[in-house]
Scaffold this active site. Structure first.
Site, short mmCIF file in Angstrom:
data_model
loop_
_atom_site.label_atom_id
_atom_site.label_comp_id
_atom_site.label_asym_id
_atom_site.label_seq_id
_atom_site.Cartn_x
_atom_site.Cartn_y
_atom_site.Cartn_z
N HIS A 199 -7.85 16.96 34.23
CA HIS A 199 -6.44 17.34 34.21
C HIS A 199 -5.92 17.41 32.77
O HIS A 199 -5.26 18.38 32.40
CB HIS A 199 -5.61 16.33 35.02
CG HIS A 199 -4.13 16.50 34.86
ND1 HIS A 199 -3.38 17.27 35.71
CD2 HIS A 199 -3.27 16.01 33.92
CE1 HIS A 199 -2.11 17.25 35.30
NE2 HIS A 199 -2.02 16.48 34.23
N GLU A 200 -6.25 16.39 31.98
CA GLU A 200 -5.80 16.39 30.57
C GLU A 200 -6.45 17.54 29.81
O GLU A 200 -5.80 18.18 28.97
CB GLU A 200 -6.11 15.04 29.90
CG GLU A 200 -5.48 13.82 30.57
CD GLU A 200 -3.98 13.96 30.83
OE1 GLU A 200 -3.32 14.74 30.15
OE2 GLU A 200 -3.48 13.28 31.76
N HIS A 233 -4.52 20.64 30.20
CA HIS A 233 -3.41 20.84 29.26
C HIS A 233 -3.93 21.47 27.96
O HIS A 233 -3.24 22.31 27.36
CB HIS A 233 -2.73 19.51 28.94
CG HIS A 233 -1.87 18.99 30.05
ND1 HIS A 233 -0.85 19.72 30.61
CD2 HIS A 233 -1.89 17.80 30.72
CE1 HIS A 233 -0.27 19.00 31.56
NE2 HIS A 233 -0.89 17.84 31.66
ZN LIG Z 1 -0.50 16.26 32.88
#
Ligand SMILES: [Zn+2]
Length: 180
Positions: free
Chosen positions: A44-45, A48
């Site tokens: 998830h990171e 980004h």
């Molecule tokens: Zn996030």
């Protein structure tokens, strides 16, 4: 992407991607553990980081309004709570109170807007995470459901933050109308 350092950071739920430092930070548990939730959070990171690489507009907009939001969070609280207290004590007149409340509510609306723009940014990061995990075969078919659950649960915290901000906004609007 091979120029993004991945570093361990102390604490719980401290995982984040820093768009300014262009670095990924994972909490000790997620950095060291071999679990589906650790994989999900890390991906998830990284999602980004992919957003930044692809110039994903909502991420840039969110980054741009961070300083304004920090100021608005502080200022709205002091103005709203302060003017409500002063009006209650009879220190300020109804007209002054109304003007201050409008200012505070506008500032608080910026905070709510920030929470609202956070939602698509977070859902998109999770979407990118799942796409990469499945495409690269880092998560197999039987594990997909669990990874999706971890990522959806994380996204719900942002939904909760937005709902909280909207309810607070409604609360201050009702205070402004009551004590005119
Ligand atoms: Zn996030």
């Amino acid at each position: 992407m091979n120029n993004i350092p991945v570093e361990e950071i102390p604490g719980n739920l401290t995982d984040h991607f820093d768009p300014k430092k262009r670095a990924l930070f994972l909490s000790s548990a997620n950095f060291n553990e071999r679990s589906l939730s650790a994989v999900g959070v890390a991906a998830h990171e990284a999602g980004h980081a992919l957003q930044q690489k692809n110039g994903y507009a909502p991420l840039n907009f969110r980054m741009a309004i961070v300083p304004v939001t920090n100021f608005a969070t502080m200022a709205s609280y002091f103005i709203l709570a302060g003017s409500a207290t002063l009006r209650y004590m009879g220190v300020i007149a109804g007209a002054t109170f109304s003007h201050l409340m409008i200012l505070g509510i506008i500032l608080f609306a910026i905070v709510a807007l920030f929470q609202a723009i956070t939602l698509p940014v977070e859902y998109d990061a999770s979407h990118r995470a799942k796409e990469q995990l499945f495409r690269l075969g880092l998560v197999n078919v039987s594990e997909r459901g669990a990874v999706s659950q971890v990522l959806n649960a994380a996204a719900l915290t942002y939904v909760a933050a937005l709902v909280t901000a909207l309810l607070q906004l409604l609360y201050w609007i009702s205070v402004a109308r009551d004590r005119r």
